[in-house]
Design an enzyme around this catalytic site. Structure first.
Site: not given
Ligand code: ATR
Length: 281
Positions: A21, A66, A70, A106, A158, A223
């Site tokens: 930023s 960040t 948040k 965002d 999940t 990115y």
């Molecule tokens: P952000 O707020 O930046 O979106 P986050 O809340 O940590 O970050 O979310 C990360 C996303 O990546 C989630 O949807 C996560 O899935 P889960 O809710 O099941 O944890 C997904 N993610 C991270 N690693 C993953 C993996 N190995 N396979 C599938 N999904 C994954």
């Protein structure tokens, strides 16, 4: 008479060293000839309230927020935009008089970048798909619903997290199983990866772009790298792709305008600056 003090803003997080930023806002300040400052400010979780409570005394006109602040910033603010309320988090704080306002930019940044990258694109009346159900997914679901998407298909490893989002946003958000993700995207106008899969150091996203309809826009909010394996596969298939850097640049626009009074433009030059910085990191 004393000259007006220069306007100062910052980005807060913990850790914060990686934030781009200051590079983005610094480039705009220079470009528009504004006497202002934008710095990085590490703020520990236990210090958030005190920091936000003393923004004015510190001479700040606002800040970006960040991870991990948040949600805390959202709760602390006096007034929230609809986007912030929909996401339950804030990434931009500014003052209206004495009132501390919070926005989540965002989603707006995602859509602005989408339109810049694929001129004429609109989700209006069309189904779209989102992979992931974290904070970024929440912001993008909200923005695509605002943009008029007829349906948002949500898939998350999940499933319960996707179900929570669907409950929150209502009937236009439909959840499918993570294992059915490629099939569920067969007839959508847009696919967005909001998971961390494909990020440098992580496994790639396992997704069959071969099943997507002709013309489906494929977007990634990751990115680093700029062209993720998902985007590379989509490009090889001749599909329009939208990388995650544009969202990072566009989400910064509303904050800069609120703090410094000029609506800045995301230019190829700005993009090149950030790309060069990412390459040296
Ligand atoms: P952000 O707020 O930046 O979106 P986050 O809340 O940590 O970050 O979310 C990360 C996303 O990546 C989630 O949807 C996560 O899935 P889960 O809710 O099941 O944890 C997904 N993610 C991270 N690693 C993953 C993996 N190995 N396979 C599938 N999904 C994954």
């Amino acid at each position: 008479m004393n000259p007006a003090p220069i306007k100062r803003a910052c980005v807060i997080g913990w850790p914060i060293a990686h934030s781009r930023s200051p590079l983005i806002h610094g480039a705009w300040l220079k470009h528009y000839g504004i006497e202002g400052a934008y710095t990085r400010q590490p703020v520990k979780p236990e210090d958030l309230q005190a920091f936000l409570g003393s923004l004015r005394e510190q001479g700040l006109v606002g800040c970006n927020v960040t991870i991990p602040h948040k949600e805390g910033a959202y709760r602390f603010a006096d007034r929230r935009t609809d986007a912030a309320a929909a996401v339950g988090a804030a990434n931009t704080l500014w003052f209206q008089g004495e009132i501390l306002c919070a926005d989540s930019t965002d989603g707006e940044g995602f859509v602005a970048n989408l339109r810049a990258a694929v001129p004429g694109f609109s989700a209006r009346g069309r189904p779209v798909a989102i992979l992931g159900a974290g904070g970024a997914a929440r912001a993008i679901v909200h923005a695509l619903l605002e943009d008029g998407a007829s349906e948002v298909r949500l898939m998350n490893r999940t499933r319960s997290r996707a179900d929570v989002l669907a409950m929150h946003f209502g009937a236009r958000v439909v959840v499918a199983d993570w294992s059915d993700r490629s099939k569920a995207c067969e007839a959508v106008a847009l696919v967005v990866n909001t998971t961390s899969l494909g990020m440098k150091g992580n496994a790639p996203l396992d997704f069959d772009v071969g099943r997507l309809a002709e013309g489906t826009v494929v977007s990634d909010i990751v990115y680093v790298p700029l062209i993720t394996p998902l985007l590379a596969a989509a490009r090889d298939r001749g599909l329009p792709i939208v990388d995650g850097l544009g969202m990072l640049l566009h989400q910064a626009v509303p904050g800069f305008e609120r703090w410094f009074g000029v609506r800045p433009v995301v230019t190829p030059h700005l993009r090149a600056l950030v790309v060069a910085d990412l390459e040296t990191a």
